[in-house]
Motif scaffolding. Structure first.
Motif, PDB file in Angstrom:
ATOM      1  N   ASN A   1     -53.073  14.155  37.321  1.00  0.00           N
ATOM      2  CA  ASN A   1     -53.012  13.251  38.478  1.00  0.00           C
ATOM      3  C   ASN A   1     -54.507  12.346  38.413  1.00  0.00           C
ATOM      4  OD1 ASN A   1     -50.490  13.107  39.590  1.00  0.00           O
ATOM      5  ND2 ASN A   1     -50.919  14.468  41.260  1.00  0.00           N
TER       6      ASN A   1
ATOM      7  N   ARG B   1     -54.579   9.912  35.709  1.00  0.00           N
ATOM      8  CA  ARG B   1     -53.598   8.969  35.952  1.00  0.00           C
ATOM      9  C   ARG B   1     -54.178   7.727  36.715  1.00  0.00           C
ATOM     10  NH1 ARG B   1     -50.624   7.548  40.319  1.00  0.00           N
ATOM     11  NH2 ARG B   1     -51.233   9.531  41.531  1.00  0.00           N
TER      12      ARG B   1
ATOM     13  N   ASP C   1     -49.352   2.156  33.951  1.00  0.00           N
ATOM     14  CA  ASP C   1     -48.670   3.222  34.745  1.00  0.00           C
ATOM     15  C   ASP C   1     -47.464   3.647  33.922  1.00  0.00           C
ATOM     16  OD1 ASP C   1     -46.550   1.174  34.470  1.00  0.00           O
ATOM     17  OD2 ASP C   1     -47.053  -0.076  36.199  1.00  0.00           O
TER      18      ASP C   1
ATOM     19  N   GLY D   1     -48.713   5.171  30.728  1.00  0.00           N
ATOM     20  CA  GLY D   1     -49.094   6.231  31.509  1.00  0.00           C
ATOM     21  C   GLY D   1     -48.068   7.158  32.213  1.00  0.00           C
TER      22      GLY D   1
ATOM     23  N   LEU E   1     -49.301  11.093  31.791  1.00  0.00           N
ATOM     24  CA  LEU E   1     -50.416  11.643  32.900  1.00  0.00           C
ATOM     25  C   LEU E   1     -49.457  11.691  34.424  1.00  0.00           C
ATOM     26  CD1 LEU E   1     -53.397   9.340  31.984  1.00  0.00           C
ATOM     27  CD2 LEU E   1     -52.878  11.936  31.497  1.00  0.00           C
ATOM     28  N   PHE E   2     -48.164  11.351  34.588  1.00  0.00           N
ATOM     29  CA  PHE E   2     -47.753  11.302  35.575  1.00  0.00           C
ATOM     30  C   PHE E   2     -46.332  11.954  35.603  1.00  0.00           C
ATOM     31  CE2 PHE E   2     -46.496   9.258  39.817  1.00  0.00           C
ATOM     32  CZ  PHE E   2     -47.200  10.289  40.701  1.00  0.00           C
TER      33      PHE E   2
END
Length: 201
Positions: A127, A130, A140, A145, A148-149
């Protein structure tokens, strides 16, 4: 006659895992380049490629393991699909990437829990990373991304559920030691792999 005192509570497996991995965890965090000025899109892509080589190999081992504790939904927690999505968004063919061969041993439920503890803990820490990647690289969940999320807004809830599950599996002192050793091995194998891929500071 003095009152009978209850014996002190046995340390939980979570305490053993945290204490056992603390030094390795901190050492690896300090070498990850997410907050380095050298992190650009090319470096990030190389880093994710290295992550894929480790996660894919390790999650494949876990998926084919007979020692995942009953009641744990491993399929719902696999991170490799998100890494594949990110790499493709970044123009990388995951099938062409090298895989890590030196992985932690998973020959007991305790060892499986130790490995899972590291993977789930890394997801919780994702988190923070991210936000850095979003601000610094403009990435994102749709353009590189997602890893990472991977749990989205449910990250905290997923971690809490994992900790509750961890505490529900009965482990004696030997089992707790096995879990901690497997967690340490996971950190060590991961750091050595990232080092060989030349993506650490």
């Amino acid at each position: 006659m003095p009152p009978v005192q209850s014996p002190p509570a046995a340390p939980s497996v979570l305490n053993d895992l945290r204490a056992g991995t603390h030094t390795l965890h901190v050492a690896l965090e300090q070498r990850l380049p997410f907050f380095s000025d050298t992190l650009d899109l090319g470096f990030y892509t190389r880093l994710l490629s290295a992550y894929f080589g480790f996660y894919q190999a390790l999650e494949d081992r876990l998926t084919h393991s007979a020692f995942i504790p009953s009641g744990f939904d491993l399929a719902a927690r696999l991170k490799t699909p998100a890494l594949v999505q990110d790499l493709r968004a970044l123009g990388v063919d995951p099938h062409a990437l090298p895989r890590c061969q030196h992985l932690p041993t998973v020959r007991s439920e305790a060892q499986a829990l130790g490995v899972l503890y590291v993977l789930e803990g890394a997801t919780l820490g994702g988190n923070v990373l991210r936000k850095r990647v979003a601000e610094h690289l403009g990435l994102d969940a749709d353009n590189g991304g997602a890893f990472l999320f991977v749990y989205g807004e449910d990250t905290g809830q997923h971690w809490k559920a994992f900790i509750e599950f961890l505490g529900s599996v009965p482990l004696d002192a030997t089992g707790r030691s096995e879990a901690a050793q497997a967690a340490c091995s996971t950190f060590s194998c991961f750091e050595q792999w990232l080092d060989r891929q030349e993506v650490l500071l």
